[in-house]
Write an enzyme that holds these catalytic residues in place. Structure first.
Site, PDB file in Angstrom:
ATOM      1  N   HIS A 193       0.917  -1.348   0.027  1.00 28.33           N
ATOM      2  CA  HIS A 193      -0.145  -0.012   0.194  1.00 28.33           C
ATOM      3  C   HIS A 193       0.796   1.066   0.001  1.00 28.33           C
ATOM      4  O   HIS A 193       1.603   1.413   0.897  1.00 28.33           O
ATOM      5  CB  HIS A 193      -0.881  -0.075   1.061  1.00 28.33           C
ATOM      6  CG  HIS A 193      -1.835   0.968   1.205  1.00 28.33           C
ATOM      7  ND1 HIS A 193      -2.848   1.171   0.289  1.00 28.33           N
ATOM      8  CD2 HIS A 193      -1.973   2.051   1.800  1.00 28.33           C
ATOM      9  CE1 HIS A 193      -3.715   2.157   0.539  1.00 28.33           C
ATOM     10  NE2 HIS A 193      -3.000   2.961   1.564  1.00 28.33           N
ATOM     11  N   ASP A 214      -8.393   1.608   1.090  1.00 26.95           N
ATOM     12  CA  ASP A 214      -8.147   2.446   2.248  1.00 26.95           C
ATOM     13  C   ASP A 214      -8.788   3.718   2.422  1.00 26.95           C
ATOM     14  O   ASP A 214      -8.696   4.553   3.258  1.00 26.95           O
ATOM     15  CB  ASP A 214      -6.655   3.026   2.262  1.00 26.95           C
ATOM     16  CG  ASP A 214      -6.027   3.336   3.517  1.00 26.95           C
ATOM     17  OD1 ASP A 214      -6.543   2.895   4.660  1.00 26.95           O
ATOM     18  OD2 ASP A 214      -5.124   4.259   3.447  1.00 26.95           O
ATOM     19  N   HIS A 274      -6.723   9.221  -1.401  1.00 27.75           N
ATOM     20  CA  HIS A 274      -7.634   9.179  -0.099  1.00 27.75           C
ATOM     21  C   HIS A 274      -6.726  10.058   0.934  1.00 27.75           C
ATOM     22  O   HIS A 274      -7.220   9.979   2.099  1.00 27.75           O
ATOM     23  CB  HIS A 274      -7.967   7.918   0.201  1.00 27.75           C
ATOM     24  CG  HIS A 274      -6.670   7.044   0.535  1.00 27.75           C
ATOM     25  ND1 HIS A 274      -6.107   6.385  -0.585  1.00 27.75           N
ATOM     26  CD2 HIS A 274      -6.069   6.728   1.585  1.00 27.75           C
ATOM     27  CE1 HIS A 274      -5.252   5.526  -0.188  1.00 27.75           C
ATOM     28  NE2 HIS A 274      -5.151   5.683   0.996  1.00 27.75           N
TER      29      HIS A 274
END
Length: 1009
Positions: A36, A151, A420
């Site tokens: 990630h 996420d 995000h």
């Protein structure tokens, strides 16, 4: 009592509880290696590239080539593109192509970033997906087919429509409310077919997998070690990797002595997860934030562990395999299970604990949210302006390559900030500055491009001022309307002289008004009424008059007069409402209370109804000491008690003019304060006869000022009415569709958990009237009382939570913010007809290019020299652009070119025009505007030339729609809404029909001149 909060949501899940595991045999675990990689957050993009991101791709490519069984998924494109363009060797590029062809490296999502779902606009979500998909298709000929949205802080109902239109076969999410996830786990309901749009229904459904409570990371704790589990490369180190290769918290290596312990831990976790799903196929994500920067040590430990488990599969009851996300979904799809259907509701807001409602980020860093949307709007205008410049033929000497560079720079910046941890306001200050710098630089380049286009259009008619001590003889303004409808509106300019004459292209005077500037005491605001056809310009000369308006024959801007009202203390008084001051236009009368200097009520002409409306600023006082209780931060909103008034006195002035009347209210923290903390500037326009000003008349434009705030304050604007709203509001998902938001009482934290994102619009209503709020940036919104709606405008926070302090995420925002809302009040039918177009009129206000003049008034091109681009009122031109992609639209041809080593054309393709149309209305929303609309693209686009070919494409342009066949997932008797069959699609051709809420994308090819 806590369970009662989610019992209504759990009940349908229990009723639909499916049968157990579908087949006998061992559980099959799909181990999906991933990293990630936040495009920003705590560290800048360049810091991340140096510390770990570049090493992820370098080491993963190397290790995948060493083991045929190994797999990896790549998600966001920004880091990969930087690695590909600036780091990767020719050998590594060759290996990437081989791995992609073999299916061992897989791109999922494929956008530039993993965008937020709560506070982003649909247009910008599409942009960032298009940017990433265009690169992947042009470079590799691949098209992502699965999403990995692990996420974002909550899930929007727009998401299934977005990813279905992009051609995805399945969607994966993770962050939903903790108690709802627990209920869905218990009911084995984490997998379903999601029909996000009530109008599109099954036509744009997508299979959805919600990750269980472990989310996208492997279990961080294992019973036999005090180190993290399965993270053998440890934790990334900034600013650069350690020279000795030793990282913090590296998991214990797999050895003969502990391999059984590792196997038991992994198998136990797989079995725990399997109990939460309906099939024996278990997705086991291997990775977490910033992982696989040393893929060698990762695979060197996992390889023997997986081999060991498989050699004991019979006794362990589990088999394991490396997998991509596609491998998992293909195996799941092959089971042909019947899945339940979820309708168009979203998963917002998101909470992780009773006092952890992630609703603060709806407003965090309001200035960045506003900048991001302004940049998006400027890009939208620049795209169509450049397209109109090139077609039907370039009209000047502008270098198209340079122009595309300016467009691409802003496309990249706007895409990046959709991440995000970007537009959400949840990044560190230096990362916020990075986003802002990229946006500002891109906007500067775009304005240079726009100015060049206008000058090319006008030369040699418009002489610009040379340097002179005498100063300019006046100003020149070109105003561009980026919408595909005729727009009548007011544009505001700042000038340095009190007497002004404004003329149009024909030399005719233009309705205008001059008044003292609200921002610059020594300057003046010039308000000009303009009517501009779709995708067209108006040009104006602005010159100082010889003297005052009186006594001259020269038509000049009318001068507004100011009426001032003294400062009034905030107090409850029986005298309120005795003396009301009216401010009116042809649609509304706003009544102001002279005893309080607050708004009192609004009379709406069409319905002949007066609604009590009062506005004031309040603040939530929040805790910053973790020892004293729950805190607010960038993410969380945790008020200890109800909001309190943030002012003690208010001043008011009314600036009245023939064109516009402005109400200015200034709110002071105390009676003797020198400076105000809050302000409202409300504007009503008096549309002259002969102008179609329906949208302009039916809105009250409000600009607010908030700040600087005191520490640990969260500022809201509360609008209180006598509408019997039942404490229900409606707010939008990403500017695309509305969600009903009834107030829900929770045992704890009810205020915060009843906050929702408003990206573009919200409203409340009773049986007669509706009050609509339109926004040019995202906010948190709530109804804390019947007939009330409050909008969070600004936040300033500091706390002593170690995690926040360590990452500098305390949101000590000392800025002053200037958000804008437009208010619409009227009947349901009136506001339904006006809301969507008014929202777009706010988002895409005309672009004004302003310069100095010298000499006599230039001859300007008249409106008759431009052909407008006009669409019906229920159809929106979502994009008209020249992407410049170098690939062939024919997939077979493009694939052959790639195999031959041809990576596309040497030059950008300026002939392919990207067109996207969007039907604004839901099925049944309006008796006329909700009908399907048929248009002839040849007629609509005749201003750009003769259309010779129309290709319908997927949302991001990479699929020929006739070749796109998404997977079908078996469903039971779902709760169908809207049409149940796909509308017929004639094969190609310029005549198209767009159905309610449809978004259709085309490549348009014009006849070469």
């Amino acid at each position: 009592m806590g369970q009662l909060c989610w019992l209504p949501l759990l009940a349908p899940l229990l009723l639909l509880r499916p049968p157990g595991v579908q087949s006998a045999g061992p559980i099959r675990a799909f181990v999906v290696p991933h990293s990630h990689m936040d495009v920003g957050w705590v560290y800048t993009v360049q810091e991340s590239m140096r510390a770990y991101a570049a090493n992820v791709y370098t080491s993963v490519v190397e290790e995948l080539a060493r083991g045929q069984q190994r797999r990896f998924i790549a998600v966001e494109q920004e880091f990969f593109r930087l690695w590909w363009d600036g780091v990767a060797s020719d050998q590594q590029k060759y290996q990437v192509r081989q791995l992609l062809e073999e299916g061992r490296l897989e791109f999922v999502i494929g956008g530039q970033v993993m965008h937020d779902e709560a506070v982003t606009h649909l247009d910008d979500q599409i942009l960032q997906l298009t940017e990433g998909h265009g690169f992947l298709y042009e470079t590799f000929g691949i098209r992502p087919q699965f999403s990995w949205h692990v996420d974002p802080f909550g899930a929007s109902a727009t998401t299934p429509t977005l990813f279905a239109l992009a051609g995805f076969n399945a969607h994966l999410g993770s962050r939903i409310d903790y108690d709802l996830k627990a209920a869905m786990q218990e009911a084995r309901g984490l997998q379903f077919v999601w029909r996000g749009s009530p109008s599109l229904s099954e036509r744009q459904e997508i299979f959805t997998h919600i990750m269980d409570q472990y989310s996208y990371c492997t279990p961080s704790h294992i019973p036999f070690s005090n180190r993290s589990g399965f993270y053998w490369n440890g934790v990334a180190v900034f600013p650069k990797p350690p020279q000795d290769g030793v990282y913090p918290n590296m998991s214990e290596p797999v050895t003969p002595a502990n391999i059984n312990l590792y196997a038991e831990a992994l198998v136990a976790n797989v079995k725990q997860r399997a109990a939460w799903f309906r099939t024996p196929h278990v997705l086991w994500p291997w990775g977490c934030d910033k992982q696989f920067f040393n893929a060698s040590v990762q695979f060197a430990n996992m390889d023997p562990l997986l081999d060991h488990i498989n050699s004991h599969a019979a006794e362990l009851g589990v088999s394991v395999q490396y997998a991509t996300l596609g491998d998992y979904f293909r195996a799941l799809h092959a089971l042909n299970v019947t899945w339940r259907v979820r309708d168009h509701h979203d998963f917002l807001p998101y909470s992780t604990e009773p006092f952890q409602a992630w609703t603060g980020f709806y407003t965090s860093r309001s200035s960045l949210k506003g900048l991001a949307r302004r940049a998006s709007a400027l890009l939208y205008a620049g795209e169509s302006m450049f397209t109109r410049y090139l077609w039907p033929a370039p009209r000047g000497h502008l270098d198209p390559t340079w122009a595309l560079q300016q467009l691409q720079q802003l496309r990249w910046a706007v895409s990046e900030v959709q991440h995000h941890d970007a537009i959400t306001g949840t990044e560190s200050p230096k990362v916020r500055d990075m986003y802002a710098t990229h946006l500002a630089s891109g906007m500067l380049g775009m304005r240079k491009l726009m100015a060049s286009i206008v000058l090319d259009e006008l030369q040699p008619q418009a002489p610009m001022a040379a340097s002179s001590d005498a100063g300019p003889a006046g100003h020149f303004a070109s105003v561009y309307n980026p919408l595909a409808w005729t727009v009548t509106t007011i544009v505001t300019l700042t000038v340095g002289f009190p007497g002004v004459r404004v003329t149009d292209e024909a030399g005719h005077p233009v309705p205008s008004q001059i008044q003292n500037s609200t921002e610059t005491p020594s300057a003046y605001d010039l308000l000009i009424l303009t009517t501009i056809p779709g995708l067209s310009y108006r040009h104006y000369n602005i010159r100082p008059t010889a003297g005052a308006q009186e006594g001259t024959q020269e038509p000049a801007a009318t001068v507004a007069s100011t009426l001032q009202f003294g400062r009034r203390l905030r107090r409850r008084t029986s005298h309120a409402g005795r003396y009301l001051v009216p401010v009116a236009n042809d649609c509304y009368i706003v009544l102001l209370d002279q005893d309080t200097n607050l708004m009192h009520s609004i009379w709406e002409r069409q319905s002949n109804r007066t609604v009590r409306v009062t506005q004031e600023f309040l603040e939530y006082h929040v805790n910053g000491d973790v020892k004293q209780g729950p805190i607010s931060d960038n993410y969380l909103f945790t008020p200890g008690k109800a909001a309190v008034p943030a002012w003690e006195a208010v001043e008011m002035e009314i600036v009245a003019g023939q064109l516009v009347t402005e109400i200015r209210q200034y709110f002071y923290r105390n009676m003797t304060a020198q400076n105000y903390t809050y302000a409202i500037r409300s504007r009503l326009t008096h549309v002259p006869q002969g102008h179609d000003g329906e949208l302009l008349c039916h809105r009250i434009e409000q600009e607010y000022q908030a700040g600087p705030l005191e520490l640990n304050r969260e500022a809201v604007l509360r609008t209180s009415t006598n509408l019997n709203s039942q404490q229900v509001i409606y707010s939008d998902n990403n500017g695309y569709q509305m969600q009903r938001r009834p107030y829900v009482s929770y045992v704890n934290n009810s205020i915060a958990r009843n906050y929702y994102p408003m990206v573009q619009s919200a409203f409340m209503e009773d049986g007669k009237s509706r009050l609509v709020l339109l926004s040019e940036r995202a906010h948190g919104i709530s109804s804390q009382g019947n007939g009330q709606v409050e909008v969070m405008l600004h936040r300033r926070l500091w706390n002593n939570f170690d995690w926040d302090l360590g990452y500098n995420l305390t949101l000590n925002d000392t800025s002053v913010v200037h958000p804008v809302l437009w208010l619409l009040l009227g009947s349901w039918s009136l506001t339904t007809a006006l809301r969507q177009r008014s929202a777009l009129a706010l988002q895409h206000r005309p672009v004004v290019l302003f310069g100095d003049l010298a000499g006599t008034a230039p001859k300007l091109p008249g409106p008759q020299q431009q052909e407008a681009v006009t669409l019906p009122p229920n159809l929106h031109l979502q994009i008209l652009s020249i992407p410049g992609w170098r690939y062939s639209s024919n997939h077979t041809e493009h694939s052959q070119n790639l195999r031959k080593g041809h990576r596309g054309e040497a030059q950008a393709d300026l002939r392919r025009v990207l067109l996207r149309l969007y039907h604004l209305y839901e099925v049944g929303e309006d008796p006329v505007l909700s009908q399907p609309v048929t248009v002839n693209l040849e007629a609509v686009l005749q201003a750009l030339g003769s259309v010779v070919a129309v290709e319908e494409r997927s949302l991001t342009g990479t699929w020929d729609l006739s070749m796109l066949h998404r997977w079908s997932w078996r469903t039971g008797p779902g709760r169908h809404r809207g049409d149940t069959t796909s509308p017929s699609r004639p094969p190609g051709g310029p005549i198209i029909t767009v159905h309610p809420k449809e978004i259709r994308t085309f490549f348009i090819h014009f006849q070469q001149q």
